[in-house]
Design a protein around this motif. Structure first.
Motif, short mmCIF file in Angstrom:
data_model
loop_
_atom_site.label_atom_id
_atom_site.label_comp_id
_atom_site.label_asym_id
_atom_site.label_seq_id
_atom_site.Cartn_x
_atom_site.Cartn_y
_atom_site.Cartn_z
N LEU A 134 0.83 -1.20 0.00
CA LEU A 134 0.00 0.00 0.00
C LEU A 134 0.87 1.26 0.00
O LEU A 134 0.51 2.27 -0.63
N ILE A 135 1.99 1.22 0.67
CA ILE A 135 2.92 2.36 0.66
C ILE A 135 3.36 2.64 -0.77
O ILE A 135 3.38 3.79 -1.22
N ALA A 136 3.71 1.56 -1.50
CA ALA A 136 4.13 1.71 -2.90
C ALA A 136 2.97 2.19 -3.77
O ALA A 136 3.15 3.01 -4.67
N LEU A 137 1.78 1.71 -3.49
CA LEU A 137 0.61 2.08 -4.27
C LEU A 137 0.33 3.58 -4.16
O LEU A 137 0.00 4.24 -5.15
N VAL A 138 0.49 4.12 -2.95
CA VAL A 138 0.25 5.56 -2.72
C VAL A 138 1.27 6.39 -3.50
O VAL A 138 0.93 7.44 -4.06
N SER A 139 2.51 5.94 -3.56
CA SER A 139 3.52 6.69 -4.31
C SER A 139 3.27 6.59 -5.80
O SER A 139 3.34 7.60 -6.52
N LEU A 140 2.91 5.40 -6.27
CA LEU A 140 2.74 5.16 -7.69
C LEU A 140 1.52 5.88 -8.27
O LEU A 140 1.56 6.41 -9.38
N TYR A 141 0.43 5.95 -7.50
CA TYR A 141 -0.82 6.52 -8.03
C TYR A 141 -1.20 7.88 -7.44
O TYR A 141 -2.18 8.47 -7.88
N CYS A 142 -0.41 8.35 -6.46
CA CYS A 142 -0.68 9.68 -5.88
C CYS A 142 0.54 10.60 -5.99
O CYS A 142 0.43 11.80 -5.74
N GLY A 143 1.70 10.03 -6.33
CA GLY A 143 2.88 10.85 -6.56
C GLY A 143 3.58 11.34 -5.30
O GLY A 143 4.33 12.31 -5.36
N LEU A 144 3.38 10.67 -4.17
CA LEU A 144 4.00 11.13 -2.92
C LEU A 144 5.43 10.63 -2.77
O LEU A 144 5.77 9.53 -3.22
N ARG A 145 6.24 11.44 -2.14
CA ARG A 145 7.61 11.05 -1.79
C ARG A 145 7.56 10.08 -0.61
O ARG A 145 6.57 10.04 0.14
N ALA A 146 8.66 9.36 -0.40
CA ALA A 146 8.71 8.39 0.70
C ALA A 146 8.46 9.06 2.04
O ALA A 146 7.64 8.59 2.85
#
Length: 394
Positions: free
Chosen positions: A236-248
């Motif tokens: 889910l952490i990866a999903l948020v970055s991939l589809y919302c563009g957030l930094r780590a």
């Protein structure tokens, strides 16, 4: 009140009065003054107490010095002037001593006394540790013992050469010199240095350190499937970055109060630019975040907290393990082509541009402070650029 009684000494112009109660030895303590003519006026000035070491002879010698100076047109001519000149000389000596110390104080001392305390307080732990490592390994060995005011561009070249000889990247050299520059800026702000910043006269290595690889939809699907096999919510952490563009860091800092399920928005309070912004959830991201919210303790504040519920500071190692297992980096020696967690954010922007999203919109979603940061994605939409020019045919 009793009238003060003044008594003469055997020295002309020197008088004293006795303290009512205080003794100096077995005799009453005596307060000495001198009286003389200065510019046609009678002037009386205090010399001091016998208990403080003043003797009649001392007062007489002082009076003789002032009279002699007056006769010769020299200074001081009054006791007040003598005290003022002594204070001025003391101040000048102190300033000279401070100047000598500033000329001798080393770069290491400035770092330890002034820069390190501020950096530890004001910078993130990750940033400070990186600077401290650069200082310990490269900066201090090259210029640590050199007087701070004497560090020259030639000395800074030693840092560049040492790092280059050990195959450190141009970006790392840039970071080291930037750290040195910040030390001089802090010193200037604290008024302990007023010269030119030597970094300004040093040639900074140029490099394009921007990552240029992004995932294909097939690669992204493989990666997400692999991440599902791990616990720790890495999928889910990866999903948020991939589809919302957030930094780590933005993801790991998220709190449940930042998730607006009603409006499909995520509030990023602590962005890299220092400005808050909103990201928008896809249906899949929203669905999975809602599931995580239901399975999390009601008292939980951190969205992706560790086992103890506290904030994480690093992406779980499951991500790098998955990338290795999928062999995404096996044939790439250029670090810009390697898949890391930040590749997901880069993929988010790349996919948007490929689908015709205007660069200005992408910049806002990414939280870029300038459009120039987003322009690296322009080549992914050649058809859009071609169509823009085609309007001239009309």
């Amino acid at each position: 009140m009793a009238k003060t009684t003044w008594s003469k000494t055997k020295f002309p112009g020197v008088r004293y009065r006795e303290h009512e109660t205080r003794k100096h030895g077995i005799q009453p303590d005596k307060y000495y003054t001198i009286t003389y003519k200065h510019n046609g006026k009678t002037k009386t000035e205090a010399v001091g107490w016998a208990s403080n070491g003043v003797k009649p002879q001392d007062a007489a010698n002082l009076l003789g010095e002032l009279k002699s100076n007056h006769a010769q047109g020299k200074f001081p001519q009054t006791l007040k002037q003598k005290k003022e000149m002594a204070e001025a000389q003391l101040k000048e000596e102190r300033l000279l001593e401070e100047a000598r110390h500033r000329a001798e104080i080393s770069f290491d001392e400035i770092w330890k006394r002034f820069y390190e305390p501020q950096a530890k307080t004001n910078k993130s732990e990750k940033s400070w540790k990186r600077e401290e490592s650069l200082y310990r390994l490269w900066i201090s060995p090259a210029i640590g013992k050199i007087p701070f005011v004497a560090v020259s561009p030639t000395d800074l070249e030693q840092i560049k050469q040492s790092m280059s000889q050990k195959d450190r990247s141009p970006r790392s050299i840039q970071y080291a010199l930037a750290t040195v520059r910040q030390v001089y800026n802090i010193a200037k702000n604290l008024d302990i240095f007023s010269g030119d910043n030597p970094v300004q006269k040093t040639k900074i290595p140029k490099t394009d350190n921007r990552r240029i690889r992004f995932l294909s939809e097939d690669e992204a699907s493989q990666l997400l499937d692999e991440l599902r096999t791990y616990e720790s919510n890495i999928h889910l952490i990866a999903l948020v970055s991939l589809y919302c563009g957030l930094r780590a860091g933005e993801i790991l800092n998220l709190e449940w109060r930042d998730i607006d399920f009603d409006n499909d928005m995520i509030l990023i309070r602590e962005s890299k630019s220092g400005l808050a912004r909103h990201a928008f959830m896809t249906k899949q991201v929203k669905r999975e975040l809602e599931g995580l919210r239901k399975s999390s303790p009601k008292s939980a504040q951190i969205v992706f907290g560790g086992k103890d519920g506290n904030r994480r500071y690093e992406i779980p190692r499951a991500f790098s393990k998955s990338v290795t297992k999928l062999k995404f980096n096996e044939d790439h020696s250029d670090r810009r082509q390697k898949v890391v967690f930040h590749t997901l954010r880069h993929t988010f922007a790349s996919w948007l541009v490929q689908r015709g999203t205007p660069l200005y919109t992408v910049a806002k979603l990414m939280g870029h402070s300038t459009l120039a940061m987003t322009e690296r994605y322009a080549h992914l939409a050649p058809d859009n650029l071609k169509a823009a020019v085609a309007v001239l045919d009309d």
